[in-house]
Design an enzyme around this catalytic site. Structure first.
Site, short mmCIF file in Angstrom:
data_model
loop_
_atom_site.label_atom_id
_atom_site.label_comp_id
_atom_site.label_asym_id
_atom_site.label_seq_id
_atom_site.Cartn_x
_atom_site.Cartn_y
_atom_site.Cartn_z
N SER A 8 0.87 -1.18 0.00
CA SER A 8 0.00 0.00 0.00
C SER A 8 0.91 1.24 0.00
O SER A 8 0.92 2.03 0.92
CB SER A 8 -0.94 -0.02 1.21
OG SER A 8 -0.24 0.16 2.40
N HIS B 131 -3.22 -5.79 2.27
CA HIS B 131 -2.45 -6.89 2.84
C HIS B 131 -3.25 -8.18 2.96
O HIS B 131 -2.71 -9.23 3.28
CB HIS B 131 -1.90 -6.51 4.22
CG HIS B 131 -0.97 -5.34 4.16
ND1 HIS B 131 -0.59 -4.64 5.27
CD2 HIS B 131 -0.35 -4.74 3.11
CE1 HIS B 131 0.23 -3.66 4.90
NE2 HIS B 131 0.37 -3.70 3.60
N GLN C 155 -6.64 -1.40 7.22
CA GLN C 155 -5.55 -2.31 6.89
C GLN C 155 -4.96 -3.08 8.07
O GLN C 155 -4.59 -4.23 7.94
CB GLN C 155 -4.45 -1.50 6.19
CG GLN C 155 -3.27 -2.29 5.68
CD GLN C 155 -2.26 -1.40 4.99
OE1 GLN C 155 -2.34 -1.16 3.80
NE2 GLN C 155 -1.30 -0.89 5.75
N GLU C 156 -4.84 -2.40 9.23
CA GLU C 156 -4.13 -3.04 10.34
C GLU C 156 -4.79 -2.81 11.69
O GLU C 156 -5.11 -1.66 12.04
CB GLU C 156 -2.69 -2.50 10.41
CG GLU C 156 -1.94 -2.71 9.10
CD GLU C 156 -0.56 -2.05 9.07
OE1 GLU C 156 -0.03 -1.72 10.14
OE2 GLU C 156 -0.03 -1.90 7.96
N GLU D 236 1.40 -9.52 6.73
CA GLU D 236 2.20 -9.17 7.91
C GLU D 236 2.00 -10.13 9.07
O GLU D 236 2.28 -9.82 10.22
CB GLU D 236 1.91 -7.72 8.32
CG GLU D 236 2.32 -6.74 7.21
CD GLU D 236 2.25 -5.28 7.62
OE1 GLU D 236 1.68 -4.97 8.68
OE2 GLU D 236 2.76 -4.45 6.86
N ASP E 270 -4.01 1.04 11.77
CA ASP E 270 -3.53 1.70 10.56
C ASP E 270 -4.63 1.52 9.53
O ASP E 270 -4.85 0.42 9.02
CB ASP E 270 -2.22 1.09 10.06
CG ASP E 270 -1.75 1.77 8.76
OD1 ASP E 270 -2.39 2.77 8.34
OD2 ASP E 270 -0.75 1.32 8.17
N GLU F 126 -3.26 5.52 12.35
CA GLU F 126 -2.33 5.87 11.28
C GLU F 126 -3.11 6.03 9.97
O GLU F 126 -4.06 5.28 9.72
CB GLU F 126 -1.31 4.73 11.16
CG GLU F 126 -0.26 4.91 10.08
CD GLU F 126 0.65 3.68 10.01
OE1 GLU F 126 0.87 3.01 11.04
OE2 GLU F 126 1.12 3.37 8.90
N ASP G 116 1.62 8.32 7.54
CA ASP G 116 2.51 7.40 6.81
C ASP G 116 2.56 7.84 5.35
O ASP G 116 3.47 8.57 4.95
CB ASP G 116 1.96 5.97 6.97
CG ASP G 116 2.66 4.95 6.09
OD1 ASP G 116 3.71 5.27 5.53
OD2 ASP G 116 2.15 3.81 5.95
N LYS H 99 9.72 4.99 7.40
CA LYS H 99 10.09 3.83 6.59
C LYS H 99 11.29 4.24 5.73
O LYS H 99 11.17 5.15 4.90
CB LYS H 99 8.93 3.45 5.66
CG LYS H 99 7.73 2.82 6.35
CD LYS H 99 6.57 2.78 5.38
CE LYS H 99 5.41 1.94 5.87
NZ LYS H 99 4.18 2.20 5.05
N HIS I 206 8.46 -1.53 9.51
CA HIS I 206 8.77 -2.48 8.44
C HIS I 206 7.93 -2.15 7.21
O HIS I 206 7.16 -1.19 7.23
CB HIS I 206 8.44 -3.90 8.92
CG HIS I 206 6.96 -4.11 9.15
ND1 HIS I 206 6.37 -5.34 9.21
CD2 HIS I 206 5.95 -3.22 9.34
CE1 HIS I 206 5.06 -5.20 9.42
NE2 HIS I 206 4.80 -3.93 9.51
N ARG I 207 8.04 -2.96 6.15
CA ARG I 207 7.11 -2.90 5.02
C ARG I 207 6.37 -4.24 4.95
O ARG I 207 6.80 -5.22 5.56
CB ARG I 207 7.86 -2.69 3.68
CG ARG I 207 8.63 -1.40 3.55
CD ARG I 207 7.85 -0.14 3.79
NE ARG I 207 6.64 0.06 3.04
CZ ARG I 207 6.43 1.06 2.16
NH1 ARG I 207 7.42 1.91 1.90
NH2 ARG I 207 5.28 1.23 1.56
N SER I 208 5.28 -4.27 4.19
CA SER I 208 4.54 -5.53 4.11
C SER I 208 5.35 -6.60 3.37
O SER I 208 5.19 -7.79 3.61
CB SER I 208 3.18 -5.31 3.48
OG SER I 208 3.31 -4.63 2.26
N LYS J 264 6.72 -0.77 14.62
CA LYS J 264 5.71 -1.73 14.15
C LYS J 264 6.37 -2.64 13.13
O LYS J 264 6.98 -2.18 12.17
CB LYS J 264 4.43 -1.05 13.64
CG LYS J 264 4.48 -0.33 12.34
CD LYS J 264 3.04 -0.09 11.83
CE LYS J 264 3.04 0.22 10.36
NZ LYS J 264 1.70 0.34 9.79
#
Ligand code: PGA
Ligand code: ZN
Length: 448
Positions: free
Chosen positions: A62, A178, A187-188, A229, A266, A309, A336, A361, A389-391, A412
């Protein structure tokens, strides 16, 4: 007398060896696979002493529109166009000839010189010529090689007095891109075990709750397969339902919601922002910015959500300003896609009071030095940073050391599941062990 001379000679020799500045002997990049089975760049730097430092570059799904360019080959015959042979060639044929033979740096100013050299070689605003994936691979490998040549743990290379262990935000329910859009729009959904006494305990809380959640999902006939993730992908009917499931799992594991463990979100709202509105497919709703803000107000009120986020989209600057005014005192609002670790966008956000925290990031901006500048500006503004991190990841643990070294109180890096996520958490446990009594777990301070 002779003995004294011998001792002096040995002392001189050992110091000469110690202070000898090492040179870069070779730089080699290669194409490897990330956690999604997509190609990514690996860089290996060898120093003339034989020290070898490696770095693997992560990749988002994303991705924000304003991120630095991740160079892909677009050759449809290989990896559906996702190959990175051009980025690899840029390291081997363009960057390597310039830096082989150069002295490796001993501090961050010297790292910045390497980064600036690569920025000049690239010559574009967005790293479109060489690719941020090529440049970042080299930048990280240089930082790691410098730490190794100084015989320092990586986190101490960034700050000799580093001692803060961050609170992890563990993404245990995956939605949006994701989860291939087969779950929530949000998303999260992240667990934040900030009430633990140290990092290792915090991780234990997280893993125990993760397993309780799996049992709970099974009992409700939900799937227990996981997303990019490591969080579960659940076919729920609203973006609120996962919050209830997580609270349930926290209690089933014997913890008290909010006191021991909180929840962060997020939303990644850029992913469902269409023609000026937010398309919430899970709930069959089409919301304006104002309606989204109302929704968050409600969720924060009801569940004391610790942070949100990307609650709004990357171009909705007006909405962000309003959101921060309305709920910025009650929860942490993290940008982000809005900031993409980019000083220029961050400066605008600070001026407009758009948020109160920044997701960091490294590959959004493409060099370690520029990332450090974004972190320093954020901390100077008294905003929070979350190192992320990244996915698409590898088992490279750079961000764990980087987070401690940069005094960031939040990290995260996914669920307590899947090696590419867990390795970062494991590295933080190793750092905590090494710091011993000197280490300090950020705990609830991280949110104050
Ligand atoms: P990404 O997701 O790595 O796919 O961009 C992570 C995030 O949005 O924070
Ligand atoms: Zn995000």
């Amino acid at each position: 007398m002779q003995e004294q001379q011998r001792v002096y000679f040995l002392w001189l020799m050992s110091n000469c060896i110690k202070f000898k500045v090492e040179k870069i002997k070779s730089v080699k990049a290669r194409e490897i696979l990330d956690s999604r089975g997509n190609p990514t760049v690996e860089v290996e730097i060898t120093l003339d002493s034989g020290i070898k430092a490696k770095s693997d570059v992560p990749s988002g799904a994303s991705t924000g529109t304003y991120e630095a360019l991740e160079l892909r080959d677009n050759d449809k015959k290989r990896y559906k166009g996702k190959g990175v042979l051009n980025a690899v060639a840029n390291v081997n044929n363009v960057i390597a000839p310039k830096i082989v033979g150069m002295e490796i740096g001993e501090n961050l100013d010297e790292l910045e010189k390497f980064d600036e050299m690569m920025l000049n070689l690239d010559g574009t605003e967005n790293k479109t010529n060489l690719g941020a994936n090529a440049i970042l691979g080299v930048s990280i490998a240089i930082a790691r090689a410098s730490a190794m040549s100084l015989n320092l743990p990586l986190y101490k290379y960034f700050n000799k007095n580093a001692k803060i262990l961050p609170v992890p935000m563990m993404n245990i329910l995956n939605g949006g891109a994701h989860a291939n859009w087969q779950s929530t729009d949000f998303q999260e959904f992240m667990l934040v075990p900030y009430g633990a006494k140290n990092f290792a305990e915090c991780l234990r809380y997280g893993a125990e709750i993760y397993h309780e959640l799996k049992i709970l999902l099974k009992s409700k006939n939900f799937s227990t397969s996981v997303g990019d993730e490591g969080g579960f992908v659940v076919n729920v009917k609203s973006n609120e339902e996962p919050i209830k499931l997580i609270i349930n799992a926290i209690e089933n594991a014997g913890y008290e919601y909010y006191k021991d463990v909180g929840i962060s979100l997020d939303v990644a709202a850029s992913g469902f922002y269409k023609d000026g509105n937010y398309e919430l497919k899970t709930e069959n709703l089409n919301f304006s910015s104002d309606e989204m803000i109302e929704k968050y107000k409600d969720l924060v009120e009801k569940y004391k959500i610790l942070s949100i986020e990307d609650g709004l989209a990357e171009d909705d600057w007006e909405g962000w300003k309003k959101m921060n005014k309305e709920i910025g005192e009650k929860t942490i609002l993290i940008g982000d896609d809005l900031f993409v670790t980019n000083i220029k966008r961050l400066e605008r956000g600070i001026k407009e009071k758009s948020a109160n925290a920044v997701l960091i990031k490294l590959n959004q901006i493409g060099t370690v030095s520029e990332t450090i500048k974004a972190i320093n500006l954020t901390h100077k503004t008294n905003w929070k940073t979350v190192i992320s991190h990244r996915s698409g990841e590898t088992t490279d643990t750079f961000i764990a050391d980087f987070c401690v070294g940069m005094n960031s109180k939040l990290i995260k890096t996914g669920a307590p599941c899947r090696s590419e996520r867990v390795e970062k958490y494991n590295q933080l446990m190793r750092i905590e062990e090494e710091l011993g009594n000197k280490g300090k777990f950020a705990g609830k301070e991280a949110f104050k």
